[in-house]
Scaffold this motif. Structure first.
Motif, PDB file in Angstrom:
ATOM      1  N   GLU A  63       8.622   4.496  60.552  1.00  0.00           N
ATOM      2  CA  GLU A  63       8.165   5.438  59.526  1.00  0.00           C
ATOM      3  C   GLU A  63       9.329   6.216  58.924  1.00  0.00           C
ATOM      4  OE1 GLU A  63       5.318   7.744  61.722  1.00  0.00           O
ATOM      5  OE2 GLU A  63       3.858   6.108  61.758  1.00  0.00           O
ATOM      6  N   GLY A  64      10.371   6.441  59.716  1.00  0.00           N
ATOM      7  CA  GLY A  64      11.559   7.161  59.251  1.00  0.00           C
ATOM      8  C   GLY A  64      12.535   6.291  58.481  1.00  0.00           C
ATOM      9  N   GLY A  65      12.234   5.006  58.338  1.00  0.00           N
ATOM     10  CA  GLY A  65      13.083   4.118  57.558  1.00  0.00           C
ATOM     11  C   GLY A  65      14.298   3.579  58.283  1.00  0.00           C
ATOM     12  N   LEU A  66      14.324   3.684  59.609  1.00  0.00           N
ATOM     13  CA  LEU A  66      15.467   3.177  60.377  1.00  0.00           C
ATOM     14  C   LEU A  66      15.236   1.766  60.912  1.00  0.00           C
ATOM     15  CD1 LEU A  66      16.292   6.484  62.247  1.00  0.00           C
ATOM     16  CD2 LEU A  66      17.602   5.427  60.394  1.00  0.00           C
ATOM     17  N   LEU A  67      13.969   1.356  60.968  1.00  0.00           N
ATOM     18  CA  LEU A  67      13.614  -0.001  61.384  1.00  0.00           C
ATOM     19  C   LEU A  67      12.899  -0.688  60.234  1.00  0.00           C
ATOM     20  CD1 LEU A  67      12.061   0.561  64.942  1.00  0.00           C
ATOM     21  CD2 LEU A  67      14.395  -0.143  64.380  1.00  0.00           C
ATOM     22  N   GLU A  68      12.953  -2.007  60.238  1.00  0.00           N
ATOM     23  CA  GLU A  68      12.164  -2.760  59.282  1.00  0.00           C
ATOM     24  C   GLU A  68      11.328  -3.789  60.020  1.00  0.00           C
ATOM     25  OE1 GLU A  68      15.118  -4.092  56.556  1.00  0.00           O
ATOM     26  OE2 GLU A  68      15.761  -5.751  57.807  1.00  0.00           O
ATOM     27  N   LEU A  69      10.180  -4.105  59.448  1.00  0.00           N
ATOM     28  CA  LEU A  69       9.298  -5.129  59.991  1.00  0.00           C
ATOM     29  C   LEU A  69       9.840  -6.456  59.513  1.00  0.00           C
ATOM     30  CD1 LEU A  69       6.678  -5.674  61.562  1.00  0.00           C
ATOM     31  CD2 LEU A  69       5.457  -5.483  59.388  1.00  0.00           C
ATOM     32  N   SER A  70      10.337  -7.268  60.428  1.00  0.00           N
ATOM     33  CA  SER A  70      10.999  -8.512  60.031  1.00  0.00           C
ATOM     34  C   SER A  70      10.087  -9.729  60.105  1.00  0.00           C
ATOM     35  CB  SER A  70      12.252  -8.745  60.881  1.00  0.00           C
ATOM     36  OG  SER A  70      11.904  -8.856  62.240  1.00  0.00           O
ATOM     37  N   ASP A  71       9.002  -9.639  60.899  1.00  0.00           N
ATOM     38  CA  ASP A  71       8.123 -10.797  61.041  1.00  0.00           C
ATOM     39  C   ASP A  71       6.806 -10.358  61.669  1.00  0.00           C
ATOM     40  OD1 ASP A  71       7.297 -13.453  60.954  1.00  0.00           O
ATOM     41  OD2 ASP A  71       8.385 -14.045  62.763  1.00  0.00           O
ATOM     42  N   THR A  72       5.755 -11.054  61.349  1.00  0.00           N
ATOM     43  CA  THR A  72       4.475 -10.880  62.041  1.00  0.00           C
ATOM     44  C   THR A  72       3.983 -12.262  62.432  1.00  0.00           C
ATOM     45  OG1 THR A  72       3.252 -10.914  59.957  1.00  0.00           O
ATOM     46  CG2 THR A  72       3.798  -8.754  60.849  1.00  0.00           C
ATOM     47  N   ARG A  73       3.437 -12.357  63.629  1.00  0.00           N
ATOM     48  CA  ARG A  73       2.924 -13.639  64.144  1.00  0.00           C
ATOM     49  C   ARG A  73       1.566 -13.395  64.789  1.00  0.00           C
ATOM     50  NH1 ARG A  73       8.467 -15.144  67.387  1.00  0.00           N
ATOM     51  NH2 ARG A  73       9.813 -15.021  65.576  1.00  0.00           N
ATOM     52  N   SER A  74       0.659 -14.313  64.560  1.00  0.00           N
ATOM     53  CA  SER A  74      -0.648 -14.227  65.184  1.00  0.00           C
ATOM     54  C   SER A  74      -0.652 -15.113  66.425  1.00  0.00           C
ATOM     55  CB  SER A  74      -1.733 -14.679  64.199  1.00  0.00           C
ATOM     56  OG  SER A  74      -2.994 -14.530  64.790  1.00  0.00           O
ATOM     57  N   VAL A  75      -0.849 -14.491  67.582  1.00  0.00           N
ATOM     58  CA  VAL A  75      -0.866 -15.217  68.854  1.00  0.00           C
ATOM     59  C   VAL A  75      -2.175 -14.900  69.554  1.00  0.00           C
ATOM     60  CG1 VAL A  75       0.293 -15.536  71.072  1.00  0.00           C
ATOM     61  CG2 VAL A  75       1.659 -15.091  69.028  1.00  0.00           C
ATOM     62  N   ALA A  76      -2.999 -15.913  69.716  1.00  0.00           N
ATOM     63  CA  ALA A  76      -4.307 -15.764  70.370  1.00  0.00           C
ATOM     64  C   ALA A  76      -5.117 -14.617  69.751  1.00  0.00           C
ATOM     65  CB  ALA A  76      -4.131 -15.567  71.876  1.00  0.00           C
ATOM     66  N   GLY A  77      -5.086 -14.534  68.415  1.00  0.00           N
ATOM     67  CA  GLY A  77      -5.862 -13.520  67.726  1.00  0.00           C
ATOM     68  C   GLY A  77      -5.234 -12.146  67.682  1.00  0.00           C
ATOM     69  N   ILE A  78      -4.054 -11.986  68.277  1.00  0.00           N
ATOM     70  CA  ILE A  78      -3.346 -10.701  68.280  1.00  0.00           C
ATOM     71  C   ILE A  78      -2.150 -10.807  67.343  1.00  0.00           C
ATOM     72  CG2 ILE A  78      -2.036  -9.060  69.682  1.00  0.00           C
ATOM     73  CD1 ILE A  78      -3.747  -9.979  72.068  1.00  0.00           C
ATOM     74  N   VAL A  79      -1.984  -9.813  66.489  1.00  0.00           N
ATOM     75  CA  VAL A  79      -0.853  -9.803  65.561  1.00  0.00           C
ATOM     76  C   VAL A  79       0.340  -9.142  66.259  1.00  0.00           C
ATOM     77  CG1 VAL A  79       0.029  -8.996  63.345  1.00  0.00           C
ATOM     78  CG2 VAL A  79      -2.353  -9.731  63.543  1.00  0.00           C
TER      79      VAL A  79
END
Length: 168
Positions: A63-79
Protein backbone atom coordinates in the motif's frame (compact mmCIF):
# COMPACT_ATOMS: atom_id res chain seq x y z
CA UNK A 1 10.22 -7.15 -12.85
CA UNK A 2 12.61 -8.37 -10.16
CA UNK A 3 14.86 -5.59 -8.86
CA UNK A 4 18.62 -5.98 -8.76
CA UNK A 5 19.67 -5.74 -5.09
CA UNK A 6 23.11 -4.50 -6.14
CA UNK A 7 21.62 -1.52 -7.99
CA UNK A 8 23.76 1.59 -7.91
CA UNK A 9 21.01 4.10 -7.18
CA UNK A 10 18.70 3.67 -4.19
CA UNK A 11 14.98 4.29 -4.65
CA UNK A 12 14.03 7.80 -3.50
CA UNK A 13 11.27 7.52 -0.90
CA UNK A 14 8.96 9.97 0.81
CA UNK A 15 8.34 10.52 4.52
CA UNK A 16 5.52 7.94 4.75
CA UNK A 17 7.63 5.30 3.02
CA UNK A 18 10.56 6.11 5.30
CA UNK A 19 8.30 5.55 8.31
CA UNK A 20 7.18 2.19 6.87
CA UNK A 21 10.83 1.09 6.75
CA UNK A 22 11.51 1.87 10.41
CA UNK A 23 10.84 -1.73 11.39
CA UNK A 24 13.34 -4.61 11.40
CA UNK A 25 10.85 -7.21 10.10
CA UNK A 26 9.81 -4.98 7.20
CA UNK A 27 13.46 -4.50 6.26
CA UNK A 28 13.94 -8.29 6.28
CA UNK A 29 10.85 -8.66 4.09
CA UNK A 30 12.18 -6.06 1.63
CA UNK A 31 15.52 -7.86 1.37
CA UNK A 32 13.81 -11.23 0.81
CA UNK A 33 11.54 -9.79 -1.88
CA UNK A 34 14.42 -7.96 -3.58
CA UNK A 35 16.01 -11.32 -4.37
CA UNK A 36 12.93 -13.08 -5.78
CA UNK A 37 9.16 -12.82 -6.04
CA UNK A 38 7.38 -14.67 -3.23
CA UNK A 39 4.02 -15.03 -1.54
CA UNK A 40 3.41 -13.86 2.03
CA UNK A 41 3.47 -17.51 3.14
CA UNK A 42 6.82 -18.15 1.45
CA UNK A 43 8.33 -15.06 3.09
CA UNK A 44 6.91 -16.12 6.47
CA UNK A 45 8.45 -19.58 6.09
CA UNK A 46 11.80 -18.09 5.04
CA UNK A 47 11.89 -15.68 8.00
CA UNK A 48 10.33 -18.17 10.46
CA UNK A 49 7.49 -15.79 11.30
CA UNK A 50 3.73 -16.29 11.39
CA UNK A 51 2.01 -15.94 7.99
CA UNK A 52 -0.56 -13.48 9.37
CA UNK A 53 2.12 -11.18 10.76
CA UNK A 54 4.14 -11.20 7.53
CA UNK A 55 1.00 -10.75 5.42
CA UNK A 56 0.08 -7.64 7.46
CA UNK A 57 3.52 -6.09 6.89
CA UNK A 58 3.56 -7.00 3.19
CA UNK A 59 0.17 -5.30 2.77
CA UNK A 60 1.45 -2.12 4.44
CA UNK A 61 4.57 -2.12 2.24
CA UNK A 62 2.49 -2.76 -0.88
CA UNK A 63 0.00 0.00 0.00
CA UNK A 64 2.97 2.31 0.65
CA UNK A 65 4.32 1.73 -2.85
CA UNK A 66 7.47 -0.15 -1.82
CA UNK A 67 6.35 -3.53 -3.16
CA UNK A 68 4.71 -4.46 -6.41
CA UNK A 69 2.45 -7.37 -7.27
CA UNK A 70 4.48 -9.29 -9.83
CA UNK A 71 2.27 -12.34 -10.42
CA UNK A 72 -0.93 -14.05 -9.37
CA UNK A 73 -1.52 -17.79 -9.68
CA UNK A 74 -4.59 -19.87 -8.97
CA UNK A 75 -3.68 -23.05 -7.08
CA UNK A 76 -6.50 -25.38 -6.03
CA UNK A 77 -8.96 -22.49 -6.12
CA UNK A 78 -6.74 -20.20 -4.02
CA UNK A 79 -5.20 -17.09 -5.56
CA UNK A 80 -1.52 -16.80 -4.67
CA UNK A 81 -0.07 -13.29 -4.90
CA UNK A 82 3.65 -12.91 -5.60
CA UNK A 83 5.32 -9.68 -4.53
CA UNK A 84 8.68 -8.12 -5.36
CA UNK A 85 10.47 -5.19 -3.75
CA UNK A 86 10.93 -2.12 -5.90
CA UNK A 87 14.44 -1.77 -4.46
CA UNK A 88 16.80 -3.12 -1.83
CA UNK A 89 18.26 0.27 -0.88
CA UNK A 90 16.44 3.53 -0.28
CA UNK A 91 17.20 7.21 -0.05
CA UNK A 92 15.06 9.56 2.03
CA UNK A 93 16.00 13.14 1.10
CA UNK A 94 14.14 14.59 4.10
CA UNK A 95 15.56 15.21 7.54
CA UNK A 96 16.93 11.89 8.69
CA UNK A 97 16.47 10.47 12.17
CA UNK A 98 19.49 11.38 14.29
CA UNK A 99 20.64 14.12 11.91
CA UNK A 100 20.61 16.87 14.58
CA UNK A 101 24.25 16.35 15.50
CA UNK A 102 25.34 17.64 12.09
CA UNK A 103 23.53 20.95 12.49
CA UNK A 104 25.35 21.69 15.74
CA UNK A 105 28.88 21.45 14.35
CA UNK A 106 30.09 23.80 11.61
CA UNK A 107 32.92 21.39 10.79
CA UNK A 108 30.44 18.95 9.23
CA UNK A 109 29.80 19.85 5.61
CA UNK A 110 26.55 18.22 4.61
CA UNK A 111 26.93 19.74 1.13
CA UNK A 112 30.37 18.24 0.47
CA UNK A 113 30.88 16.05 -2.61
CA UNK A 114 30.60 12.99 -0.37
CA UNK A 115 28.25 13.10 2.59
CA UNK A 116 25.97 10.19 3.40
CA UNK A 117 23.61 9.04 6.10
CA UNK A 118 22.88 5.33 6.50
CA UNK A 119 20.28 3.86 8.81
CA UNK A 120 18.56 0.53 9.31
CA UNK A 121 16.77 -1.51 11.93
CA UNK A 122 18.08 -4.90 13.01
CA UNK A 123 16.35 -7.61 15.03
CA UNK A 124 19.23 -8.74 17.28
CA UNK A 125 19.65 -10.95 20.31
CA UNK A 126 21.89 -9.58 23.07
CA UNK A 127 24.73 -11.79 21.81
CA UNK A 128 24.25 -10.64 18.21
CA UNK A 129 24.18 -6.98 19.31
CA UNK A 130 27.47 -7.44 21.17
CA UNK A 131 29.06 -9.21 18.17
CA UNK A 132 27.75 -6.53 15.79
CA UNK A 133 29.21 -3.80 18.02
CA UNK A 134 32.57 -5.57 18.14
CA UNK A 135 32.62 -5.90 14.34
CA UNK A 136 31.77 -2.20 13.90
CA UNK A 137 34.57 -1.20 16.25
CA UNK A 138 37.03 -3.44 14.40
CA UNK A 139 35.97 -1.98 11.05
CA UNK A 140 36.44 1.59 12.30
CA UNK A 141 39.83 0.73 13.78
CA UNK A 142 40.92 -0.91 10.51
CA UNK A 143 40.07 2.26 8.58
CA UNK A 144 41.64 4.52 11.24
CA UNK A 145 44.96 2.71 10.87
CA UNK A 146 45.06 1.94 7.15
CA UNK A 147 44.27 5.07 5.18
CA UNK A 148 46.73 6.96 3.02
CA UNK A 149 45.30 10.41 3.57
CA UNK A 150 43.15 12.98 1.87
CA UNK A 151 40.11 14.81 3.15
CA UNK A 152 38.92 14.22 6.70
CA UNK A 153 35.53 12.53 7.10
CA UNK A 154 33.45 12.17 10.22
CA UNK A 155 31.74 8.89 11.03
CA UNK A 156 29.03 8.60 13.65
CA UNK A 157 27.26 5.32 14.38
CA UNK A 158 24.64 4.85 17.06
CA UNK A 159 23.59 1.36 18.13
CA UNK A 160 20.82 1.11 20.69
CA UNK A 161 17.67 -0.75 21.51
CA UNK A 162 14.38 0.75 20.32
CA UNK A 163 11.78 1.33 23.01
CA UNK A 164 8.67 0.05 21.25
CA UNK A 165 6.36 1.71 23.81
CA UNK A 166 7.71 5.17 23.01
CA UNK A 167 7.78 4.48 19.27
CA UNK A 168 4.06 3.68 18.92
Amino acid sequence: MTPDPSQEHPLVIDEKQNKLLQNALRIKIMHALSREAMTSKQVADLLRKTPGNVHYHIQRLYEGGLLELSDTRSVAGIVEKYYTAKAAQFHFPGRAEGEDWQADDDAWTGGSPFSEYHATRLDLSEEEAARFSDELKALLEKWEQNTVGGQEYGVSIRLGRIDEKKEN
